[in-house]
Design an enzyme around this catalytic site. Structure first.
Site, PDB file in Angstrom:
ATOM      1  N   CYS A 116      -8.641  19.521  -1.577  1.00  0.00           N
ATOM      2  CA  CYS A 116     -10.525  19.855  -0.984  1.00  0.00           C
ATOM      3  C   CYS A 116     -11.403  20.383  -1.409  1.00  0.00           C
ATOM      4  CB  CYS A 116      -9.591  20.334   0.122  1.00  0.00           C
ATOM      5  SG  CYS A 116      -8.775  21.391   0.434  1.00  0.00           S
ATOM      6  N   HIS A 131       9.467  28.856 -12.116  1.00  0.00           N
ATOM      7  CA  HIS A 131      10.027  30.132 -10.415  1.00  0.00           C
ATOM      8  C   HIS A 131       9.549  29.316  -9.595  1.00  0.00           C
ATOM      9  CE1 HIS A 131       8.583  33.739 -13.564  1.00  0.00           C
ATOM     10  NE2 HIS A 131       8.569  32.861 -14.294  1.00  0.00           N
ATOM     11  N   HIS A 159      15.641  31.816 -10.468  1.00  0.00           N
ATOM     12  CA  HIS A 159      14.972  31.414  -9.530  1.00  0.00           C
ATOM     13  C   HIS A 159      15.423  30.069  -8.224  1.00  0.00           C
ATOM     14  CE1 HIS A 159      12.103  32.789 -12.955  1.00  0.00           C
ATOM     15  NE2 HIS A 159      12.305  31.758 -13.762  1.00  0.00           N
TER      16      HIS A 159
HETATM   17  C1  RB5 Z   1     -14.737  21.776   3.744  1.00  0.00           C
HETATM   18  O1  RB5 Z   1     -15.779  22.192   3.919  1.00  0.00           O
HETATM   19  C2  RB5 Z   1     -14.446  22.211   3.492  1.00  0.00           C
HETATM   20  O2  RB5 Z   1     -13.372  23.197   4.770  1.00  0.00           O
HETATM   21  C3  RB5 Z   1     -12.334  22.241   2.580  1.00  0.00           C
HETATM   22  O3  RB5 Z   1     -12.571  20.842   1.689  1.00  0.00           O
HETATM   23  C4  RB5 Z   1     -11.976  23.686   2.489  1.00  0.00           C
HETATM   24  O4  RB5 Z   1     -12.086  23.850   0.966  1.00  0.00           O
HETATM   25  C5  RB5 Z   1     -10.681  23.982   2.977  1.00  0.00           C
HETATM   26  O5  RB5 Z   1      -9.797  24.640   2.614  1.00  0.00           O
END
Ligand code: RB5
Length: 166
Positions: free
Chosen positions: A86, A119, A154
């Protein structure tokens, strides 16, 4: 066996030795889409069996919707490792860690990639599509997939993590 036991250390070791292809499930949101597409090709080019859980375009989506299928692939033992991209990797990590059996880590360098395997026996890696360049994320995946769990001291600690699941 429950979902928590589906992730299989022996399967990972066997695949790290190159006897069988590493099985990977990958997903993203819109902010990670471009890198996710490139990473699918990168991993397939290295001989991984890749399940692409989407999305199929860079249209705006909600990251938990794509974290869920990848996290379940890991928890169910359908794959050895999960990869989620993301903007930061943070939302993906928080979401994926809600699924029992998943140990998701948000990684931005190769040293942490290695340590999270050694770990913490991490089984899902989340990446930043906005703050980390593709080439670094490729190196992070190479390191993450190649590093074995350290076992020894671990092992009990990871067992204690998993005992926190309710
Ligand atoms: C999207 O704008 C953004 O919030 C998402 O890609 C991510 O970084 C969330 O953690």
């Amino acid at each position: 066996p429950g979902a928590a036991s589906a992730y299989n250390r022996r399967s990972v070791r066997k695949r790290q030795k190159g006897r069988e292809p590493m099985r990977v499930s990958i997903g993203s949101d819109h902010a990670g889409f471009e890198q996710k597409q490139a990473l699918v090709d990168y991993l397939a080019g290295k001989g991984c069996d890749v399940i692409d859980r989407g999305p199929d375009s860079d249209e705006r989506v909600d990251y938990p919707d794509f974290a869920a299928p990848v996290a379940h692939d890991v928890a169910d033992g359908a794959v050895d490792f999960g990869v989620l991209v993301c903007g930061t990797g943070i939302g993906m990590a928080i979401s994926a860690n809600k699924v029992h059996g998943v140990r998701a880590v948000n990684i931005i360098n190769t040293q942490f990639a290695a340590l999270s395997r050694e770990h913490n026996d991490a089984n899902l890696v989340t990446l930043s599509g906005r703050f980390v360049p593709l080439e670094e994320n490729e190196r992070i995946l190479d390191t993450f997939f190649a590093t074995p769990f350290g076992e020894g001291r671990h092992t009990g600690r990871v067992e204690k993590i998993m005992a926190l699941e309710n």
